[in-house]
Design a protein around this motif. Sequence first.
Motif, mmCIF file in Angstrom:
data_model
loop_
_atom_site.group_PDB
_atom_site.id
_atom_site.type_symbol
_atom_site.label_atom_id
_atom_site.label_comp_id
_atom_site.label_asym_id
_atom_site.label_seq_id
_atom_site.Cartn_x
_atom_site.Cartn_y
_atom_site.Cartn_z
ATOM 1 N N PRO A 105 58.729 -95.500 -3.022
ATOM 2 C CA PRO A 105 57.906 -94.321 -2.763
ATOM 3 C C PRO A 105 56.923 -94.526 -1.626
ATOM 4 C CG PRO A 105 57.081 -95.498 -4.689
ATOM 5 C CD PRO A 105 58.314 -96.216 -4.248
ATOM 6 N N GLN A 106 56.557 -93.432 -1.013
ATOM 7 C CA GLN A 106 55.564 -93.431 0.062
ATOM 8 C C GLN A 106 54.216 -93.029 -0.515
ATOM 9 O OE1 GLN A 106 55.769 -93.746 3.758
ATOM 10 N NE2 GLN A 106 57.260 -95.155 2.868
ATOM 11 N N LYS A 107 53.192 -93.817 -0.180
ATOM 12 C CA LYS A 107 51.867 -93.554 -0.755
ATOM 13 C C LYS A 107 50.849 -93.294 0.355
ATOM 14 C CE LYS A 107 52.462 -97.510 -3.121
ATOM 15 N NZ LYS A 107 52.266 -98.606 -4.113
ATOM 16 N N TYR A 108 50.176 -92.180 0.265
ATOM 17 C CA TYR A 108 49.196 -91.810 1.295
ATOM 18 C C TYR A 108 47.897 -91.339 0.661
ATOM 19 C CZ TYR A 108 53.092 -91.942 4.536
ATOM 20 O OH TYR A 108 54.160 -92.359 5.288
ATOM 21 N N TYR A 109 46.798 -91.598 1.388
ATOM 22 C CA TYR A 109 45.547 -90.963 0.987
ATOM 23 C C TYR A 109 44.969 -90.238 2.194
ATOM 24 C CZ TYR A 109 42.591 -94.499 3.274
ATOM 25 O OH TYR A 109 41.962 -95.298 4.193
ATOM 26 N N TYR A 110 44.092 -89.318 1.931
ATOM 27 C CA TYR A 110 43.469 -88.566 3.020
ATOM 28 C C TYR A 110 42.058 -88.198 2.603
ATOM 29 C CZ TYR A 110 44.704 -84.744 -0.109
ATOM 30 O OH TYR A 110 44.830 -83.949 -1.219
ATOM 31 N N LEU A 111 41.247 -87.859 3.556
ATOM 32 C CA LEU A 111 39.922 -87.354 3.223
ATOM 33 C C LEU A 111 39.432 -86.434 4.317
ATOM 34 C CD1 LEU A 111 37.830 -90.618 3.367
ATOM 35 C CD2 LEU A 111 38.292 -89.172 5.275
ATOM 36 N N GLY A 112 38.702 -85.419 3.925
ATOM 37 C CA GLY A 112 38.224 -84.491 4.931
ATOM 38 C C GLY A 112 37.827 -83.169 4.321
ATOM 39 N N GLY A 123 27.601 -77.251 -6.985
ATOM 40 C CA GLY A 123 28.803 -78.065 -6.891
ATOM 41 C C GLY A 123 29.974 -77.366 -6.232
ATOM 42 N N ARG A 124 29.754 -76.175 -5.717
ATOM 43 C CA ARG A 124 30.857 -75.481 -5.058
ATOM 44 C C ARG A 124 30.423 -74.973 -3.689
ATOM 45 N NH1 ARG A 124 32.408 -69.869 -7.266
ATOM 46 N NH2 ARG A 124 33.958 -70.800 -8.621
ATOM 47 N N TYR A 125 31.201 -75.315 -2.687
ATOM 48 C CA TYR A 125 30.873 -74.962 -1.322
ATOM 49 C C TYR A 125 32.067 -74.297 -0.653
ATOM 50 C CZ TYR A 125 27.385 -78.354 -2.600
ATOM 51 O OH TYR A 125 26.399 -79.013 -3.255
ATOM 52 N N ARG A 126 31.809 -73.624 0.446
ATOM 53 C CA ARG A 126 32.918 -73.026 1.192
ATOM 54 C C ARG A 126 33.595 -74.055 2.080
ATOM 55 N NH1 ARG A 126 30.888 -66.880 2.693
ATOM 56 N NH2 ARG A 126 31.080 -66.116 0.561
ATOM 57 N N GLN A 127 32.800 -74.963 2.617
ATOM 58 C CA GLN A 127 33.393 -76.163 3.215
ATOM 59 C C GLN A 127 33.021 -77.318 2.317
ATOM 60 O OE1 GLN A 127 32.832 -76.985 7.405
ATOM 61 N NE2 GLN A 127 33.145 -79.171 7.101
ATOM 62 N N PHE A 128 34.017 -77.928 1.730
ATOM 63 C CA PHE A 128 33.754 -79.053 0.831
ATOM 64 C C PHE A 128 34.726 -80.167 1.187
ATOM 65 C CE2 PHE A 128 37.452 -78.439 -1.970
ATOM 66 C CZ PHE A 128 37.817 -77.147 -1.629
ATOM 67 N N TYR A 129 34.421 -81.352 0.696
ATOM 68 C CA TYR A 129 35.185 -82.519 1.119
ATOM 69 C C TYR A 129 35.927 -83.129 -0.054
ATOM 70 C CZ TYR A 129 32.777 -82.199 5.546
ATOM 71 O OH TYR A 129 32.325 -81.762 6.763
ATOM 72 N N GLN A 130 37.160 -83.481 0.217
ATOM 73 C CA GLN A 130 37.954 -84.116 -0.820
ATOM 74 C C GLN A 130 38.512 -85.435 -0.322
ATOM 75 O OE1 GLN A 130 41.079 -81.334 -1.887
ATOM 76 N NE2 GLN A 130 39.850 -80.496 -3.562
ATOM 77 N N ILE A 131 38.687 -86.359 -1.274
ATOM 78 C CA ILE A 131 39.513 -87.527 -1.043
ATOM 79 C C ILE A 131 40.726 -87.333 -1.926
ATOM 80 C CG2 ILE A 131 39.719 -90.027 -1.208
ATOM 81 C CD1 ILE A 131 36.690 -90.183 -0.992
ATOM 82 N N GLY A 132 41.902 -87.389 -1.337
ATOM 83 C CA GLY A 132 43.105 -87.161 -2.120
ATOM 84 C C GLY A 132 44.095 -88.287 -1.922
ATOM 85 N N ALA A 133 45.023 -88.403 -2.841
ATOM 86 C CA ALA A 133 46.088 -89.398 -2.717
ATOM 87 C C ALA A 133 47.372 -88.782 -3.236
ATOM 88 C CB ALA A 133 45.737 -90.653 -3.517
ATOM 89 N N GLU A 134 48.467 -89.102 -2.577
ATOM 90 C CA GLU A 134 49.756 -88.541 -2.968
ATOM 91 C C GLU A 134 50.808 -89.645 -2.938
ATOM 92 O OE1 GLU A 134 49.447 -85.321 -3.657
ATOM 93 O OE2 GLU A 134 47.776 -84.639 -2.385
ATOM 94 N N VAL A 135 51.691 -89.621 -3.911
ATOM 95 C CA VAL A 135 52.841 -90.531 -3.930
ATOM 96 C C VAL A 135 54.103 -89.694 -3.873
ATOM 97 C CG1 VAL A 135 54.081 -92.315 -5.198
ATOM 98 C CG2 VAL A 135 51.597 -92.183 -5.368
ATOM 99 N N PHE A 136 54.949 -89.977 -2.891
ATOM 100 C CA PHE A 136 56.182 -89.208 -2.729
ATOM 101 C C PHE A 136 57.379 -90.087 -3.071
ATOM 102 C CE2 PHE A 136 53.224 -87.382 0.399
ATOM 103 C CZ PHE A 136 53.265 -86.044 0.023
#
Length: 421
Positions: A105-112, A123-136
């Motif tokens: 599998p391919q593993k990626y993370y991103y943030l932005g 705790g809720r914004y119109r521009q908010f930031y996430q760190i995410g990770a995905e496994v394909f």
Amino acid sequence: MSSPERQKALKGMKDVLPPDIYLWQKVERTASELFSAYGFREMRTPVAEATAVFSRGIGEGTDIVEKEMYTFEDKGGRSITLRPEGTASAVRCFVENQLHTLPSPQKYYYLGPMFRYERPQSGRYRQFYQIGAEVFGSAAPAVDAEVMSMLRHFLMRLGLGSLNFQVNSIGCEECRPGYKQALLAYFAPVTGDLCPDCQRRYLHNPLRILDCKVRRCIELRKDAPRVTEHLCTGCEAHFRKLLDLLKLLNVPYTVNHEMVRGLDYYTRTTFEVTSEDLGAQNAVTAGGRYDNLVRNCGGPDTPAFGFATGIERIVDLLKQTLLPPEPAPAIFIAALGEQAHDAAMVIADGLREEHIWVELGEPAASLKSQMRKADRLSSEYVFILGDDELNSGLISWKRLSDGTAGKVSRADVGSFLSGRR
RNA sequence: GUGAGCGUAGUUCAAUGGUUAGAGCACUGGAUUGUGGUUCCAGUUGUUGGGGGUUCGAGUCCCCUCGCUCACCCCA
């Protein structure tokens, strides 16, 4: 308040400044270090995509697509959307770059930053930031467990080890229709007693009745059939194995039969990490499995699993326990007179090249005001440079924490600092 | 999109409908020669969010508007 109109950031969009920025940096640094150890590599995708990337990926009927997207036409008449979440972009990227040809599998993370046009609240914004990770590319429950365990370690490193993991399985296209029917049958006799929102949900998305907050609806669904009792054998085995592995990896979880995700693409596993200390928007992280999304977006049949975590919400929690440390300069040079200030600039320049944080007083300021500023900056040392020092070649120093003072020759400044610190 | 609360100095907040809207903190300078924190003195800052109305008189009451906050919806 001054005569020219004062500009403000847009509603729901915030500046992030010191001292908070140090917590942001810590969160981001922790993620990239830890995720790398799990074999995740960073993926950076554009913040804007063709609108179809999201409307097809996230699902036409979802709230996000229906009413929360920042969509506009560019000058070429194309419909452009600022990404409201990361997974759809990641999938587009995966497909476009044919990443399935790499070892799986391919593993990626991103943030932005992500963008959603919603009414802001705590705790809720119109521009908010996430760190995410995905496994394909893996359908194994081991992947679900591995990623959730990684997330737990991430939160633990940040001092948020007591957060609550909630897990559920919402089945697949094979078993979910049957469950939906069972749910409709259960609520059919009492639809009139449901809240107006749930009456609407009954028609469009009956699963959502399960997480309604209205007390009457909660009572009415007390004996509702559970998803996990309607899983097909494949989904059932997947869920059971996942729970075993979570136990094995010491991920403390609770099964929440009523947890339903708002995005269309989830299959089988869904999970959420929540905190009691956040207000109404209490989800820190949410994620799950999406085995059909890549195929639906024009890629090869590729099962996948991922999560996204909200940086603002993590930082909110961090701020409740530790204050962001405010870094301070090592040296403040108070110079008296133009000649001394010139010499101070040379000294500062050399030290800064060694990555030592040096601040200089204002050229014409009195010694007193320079001392005061050094104190306010919490500088560790003050160097004083006046006529006496220029003549003797010895710089006066003082340590502000205890008031000790002395002299050091200009040539020995470097070793003075490495010896003292 | 719906609902509620709140807008006074950089900031935290005062000001029974009644003169020229104040205070703490912060900031700047000073308290005999070149030494910070504590103390003392002095100084700077306002279209009371904006507009309209009631009144002899509005920061205060009414309406509109903008903004902020929280909650619903939904979600990170």
